[in-house]
Scaffold this active site. Structure first.
Site, PDB file in Angstrom:
ATOM      1  N   GLY A  46      -5.165   0.168  -7.994  1.00 17.36           N
ATOM      2  CA  GLY A  46      -3.756  -0.195  -7.973  1.00 17.36           C
ATOM      3  C   GLY A  46      -3.531  -1.238  -6.893  1.00 17.36           C
ATOM      4  N   GLN A  51       1.093  -6.173  -0.759  1.00 13.94           N
ATOM      5  CA  GLN A  51      -0.309  -6.278  -0.322  1.00 13.94           C
ATOM      6  C   GLN A  51      -0.870  -7.687  -0.497  1.00 13.94           C
ATOM      7  OE1 GLN A  51      -1.503  -2.557  -2.613  1.00 13.94           O
ATOM      8  NE2 GLN A  51      -2.892  -2.435  -0.856  1.00 13.94           N
ATOM      9  N   CYS A  89      -7.063   2.841   0.120  1.00 16.07           N
ATOM     10  CA  CYS A  89      -6.063   1.768   0.014  1.00 16.07           C
ATOM     11  C   CYS A  89      -6.776   0.448   0.265  1.00 16.07           C
ATOM     12  CB  CYS A  89      -4.966   1.989   1.058  1.00 16.07           C
ATOM     13  SG  CYS A  89      -3.707   0.702   1.053  1.00 16.07           S
ATOM     14  N   LEU A  90      -6.517  -0.544  -0.564  1.00 18.10           N
ATOM     15  CA  LEU A  90      -7.183  -1.843  -0.390  1.00 18.10           C
ATOM     16  C   LEU A  90      -6.779  -2.514   0.928  1.00 18.10           C
ATOM     17  CD1 LEU A  90      -6.971  -3.198  -4.047  1.00 18.10           C
ATOM     18  CD2 LEU A  90      -9.022  -2.401  -2.854  1.00 18.10           C
ATOM     19  N   HIS A 131       1.436   6.158  -4.598  1.00 20.22           N
ATOM     20  CA  HIS A 131       0.895   5.285  -3.554  1.00 20.22           C
ATOM     21  C   HIS A 131       1.504   3.884  -3.648  1.00 20.22           C
ATOM     22  CE1 HIS A 131      -2.659   3.990  -0.967  1.00 20.22           C
ATOM     23  NE2 HIS A 131      -2.223   2.833  -1.424  1.00 20.22           N
ATOM     24  N   GLU A 132       1.565   3.345  -4.868  1.00 20.51           N
ATOM     25  CA  GLU A 132       2.058   1.966  -5.039  1.00 20.51           C
ATOM     26  C   GLU A 132       3.561   1.872  -4.809  1.00 20.51           C
ATOM     27  OE1 GLU A 132      -0.270   0.001  -4.924  1.00 20.51           O
ATOM     28  OE2 GLU A 132      -1.856   1.326  -5.641  1.00 20.51           O
ATOM     29  N   HIS A 135       4.212   1.701  -1.219  1.00 23.44           N
ATOM     30  CA  HIS A 135       4.007   0.349  -0.667  1.00 23.44           C
ATOM     31  C   HIS A 135       5.285  -0.479  -0.771  1.00 23.44           C
ATOM     32  CE1 HIS A 135      -0.132  -0.224   0.585  1.00 23.44           C
ATOM     33  NE2 HIS A 135      -0.623   0.240  -0.548  1.00 23.44           N
TER      34      HIS A 135
HETATM   35 ZN   LIG Z   1      -2.546   0.852  -0.870  1.00 29.26          ZN
END
Ligand SMILES: [Zn+2]
Length: 182
Positions: A46, A51, A89-90, A131-132, A135
């Site tokens: 995701g 991000q 998480c990226l 999670h997204e 963000h």
């Molecule tokens: Zn993340």
């Protein structure tokens, strides 16, 4: 392909709430494509617009071979919580930690053409939606951990090779991790 740099923890854009999308135009479709390309290349399960430095309420997902996106999401969560699921998480390359999340989520929003859509997810898909959407509110997974786990996570963050870098030079861990990066 238009792969963007992924912002790392410490970048203020990750703590800034994103604005709702108003114009469902060509630029929005380009943003969805950039998010999709960047997520697939990372690779991640995701990716949310902040991000890649864009303050709009848009995310993409790729979970269980299902690729999609959601704009202006609104979540309904089940009361049942999975306390132990590993999450990455990226924006925290190479790290994953147990993070409590609702087991099921219904996500209402729009597709890039402005049509209303409803997505239903369980387990990893539900985790991804939560999670997204977090963000988009400037909330990170470390905020969802219990205090003891958060302390361990922050120690790992401080010890990470990317910690404190102002430029996002590392996009993903070279090592496979148990958790999925989102
Ligand atoms: Zn993340």
């Amino acid at each position: 392909m238009a792969i963007q740099s992924i912002r790392l923890f410490g970048d203020p854009v990750l703590r800034t709430p994103a604005a709702p999308v108003v114009d469902f135009d060509k630029e929005l479709r380009k943003l969805v494509k950039d998010l999709t390309d960047t997520m697939m290349e990372a690779p991640g399960a995701g990716l949310a617009a902040p991000q890649i430095g864009v303050g709009l309420r848009v995310f993409t997902y790729y979970v269980d071979d299902q690729l999609g996106h959601l704009i202006n999401p609104d979540l309904d969560l089940s009361p049942e919580i999975d306390e132990e699921g590993e999450e990455g998480c990226l924006s925290f390359p190479g790290l994953s930690f147990p993070t409590p999340r609702a087991v099921r989520a219904v996500a209402k929003g729009f597709n890039m053409h402005g049509e209303p859509i409803v997505l239903e997810g369980t387990d990893l898909m539900a985790r991804c939606f939560q999670h997204e959407t977090d963000h988009l509110d400037g909330i990170l997974f470390i905020d969802r951990m219990d205090p003891k786990q958060r302390k361990l996570a922050m120690k790992a963050v401080r010890e990470a090779e990317w910690s404190g870098l102002s430029a996002p030079v590392i996009k993903a861990s070279p090592h496979p991790t148990g958790g999925k990066a989102l």
